[in-house]
Design an enzyme around this catalytic site. Structure first.
Site, PDB file in Angstrom:
ATOM      1  N   ASP A  84       0.810  -1.226   0.000  1.00 16.91           N
ATOM      2  CA  ASP A  84       0.000   0.000   0.000  1.00 16.91           C
ATOM      3  C   ASP A  84       0.843   1.276   0.000  1.00 16.91           C
ATOM      4  O   ASP A  84       1.879   1.349   0.655  1.00 16.91           O
ATOM      5  CB  ASP A  84      -0.905  -0.023   1.237  1.00 16.91           C
ATOM      6  CG  ASP A  84      -2.034   0.977   1.173  1.00 16.91           C
ATOM      7  OD1 ASP A  84      -2.548   1.221   0.070  1.00 16.91           O
ATOM      8  OD2 ASP A  84      -2.407   1.503   2.240  1.00 16.91           O
ATOM      9  N   SER A 214     -11.416   4.540   8.357  1.00 16.71           N
ATOM     10  CA  SER A 214     -11.560   4.487   9.821  1.00 16.71           C
ATOM     11  C   SER A 214     -12.390   5.650  10.344  1.00 16.71           C
ATOM     12  O   SER A 214     -13.043   5.529  11.386  1.00 16.71           O
ATOM     13  CB  SER A 214     -10.181   4.503  10.495  1.00 16.71           C
ATOM     14  OG  SER A 214      -9.463   3.335  10.200  1.00 16.71           O
TER      15      SER A 214
END
Length: 286
Positions: A84, A214
């Site tokens: 990532d 999140s």
């Protein structure tokens, strides 16, 4: 179970108008918690290792990658590995031999033309290695030569016309879009631009990815998946769960010295968080 591939998991989710959840991992406890949480709700999952996580591990990819591969191969659900926010070409080139089926190449901090050129070169190399590649396009640079706005700055938005041109010219397999989420949010207060997401989904033929999830409330995540998001990235939520549980454990046991006690508490808190988020993102599989 053999390693799954990110492209297959995301492609299936996109076809089903669902999403696969991808969790960023830093420690072995993160890896074990993500796998256990996904198993508890019978869902496929993606383990993500960011370039920042590699830097934390003394710049060495393989120790964490080998642990992730072992955990994935022992899992009762399909698990894929994704590298990532890669900015280093050297790190990018380590991906295939380390067990990763996909990478997110991040040149979004560069001016548009440079981002496109770097991403196209990365995509050409990745495809030659059989890798699925994701990229990111925030808001193209401001007026009068202003630098590009970070893709996850609060005001950043992906313009559909820019996104269409970028995907066509870069040949990436998926695009992370800026629709109102931000990295490292510790409160779930992000409000997504669902009208923009609808426009992007109708404009682009590649799967769309939501970073910074999140900070996105459950109802917003559900709406995002319904609106076309096929991969949902989560990182900070795991760290909040782990750190909170460790703090609570040590506060109740100030003389504790065995790290297994508080790390178990932290890992179990992450397991619950993983299961809870997957239930929201992909309820049909859980």
């Amino acid at each position: 179970m053999p390693l799954a591939t990110t492209g297959d998991l995301v492609g299936r989710a996109a076809t089903a108008r669902s999403a696969v959840t991808a969790f960023n991992v830093i420690t072995l406890e993160h890896i074990e918690a993500v796998v256990a949480g996904a198993e508890s709700v019978h869902s496929p999952v993606v383990l993500q290792v960011s370039e920042n996580a590699v830097k934390y591990r003394y710049g060495r990819l393989l120790p964490l990658a080998r642990a992730a591969v072992a955990a994935a191969e022992g899992a009762a659900v399909p698990v894929a590995l994704h590298l990532d926010h890669v900015q280093s070409d050297g790190l990018l080139r380590q991906a295939p031999d380390a067990g990763f089926s996909s990478v997110m190449y991040d040149a979004s901090g560069l001016p548009y033309a440079e981002n496109l050129a770097a991403t196209r070169a990365a995509a050409d190399w990745a495809h030659a290695q059989g890798l699925w590649i994701e990229a990111e396009l925030g808001e193209v640079g401001g007026k009068n030569g202003a630098p590009p706005l970070d893709a996850h700055a609060p005001g950043a938005r992906t313009r559909p016309a820019d996104a269409r041109a970028f995907v066509a010219d870069s040949s990436v397999d998926a695009l992370a879009v800026a629709i109102g989420s931000s990295h490292a949010m510790t409160t779930r207060t992000a409000a997504l631009d669902h009208d923009l997401l609808k426009e992007l989904s109708g404009t682009l033929e590649v799967p769309l990815v939501l970073h910074g999830s999140s900070g996105v409330p459950d109802d917003e995540l559900t709406a995002a998946v319904e609106g076309g998001i096929a991969k949902v990235n989560v990182g900070t939520a795991l760290n909040l769960a782990m750190t909170g549980a460790i703090r609570e454990y040590l506060a109740a046991r100030p003389d504790a010295a065995d790290s297994r006690g508080y790390l178990t508490a932290g890992r179990e808190a992450m397991v619950r968080t993983v299961a809870s988020i997957i239930r929201v993102v992909a309820p049909a599989t859980s």
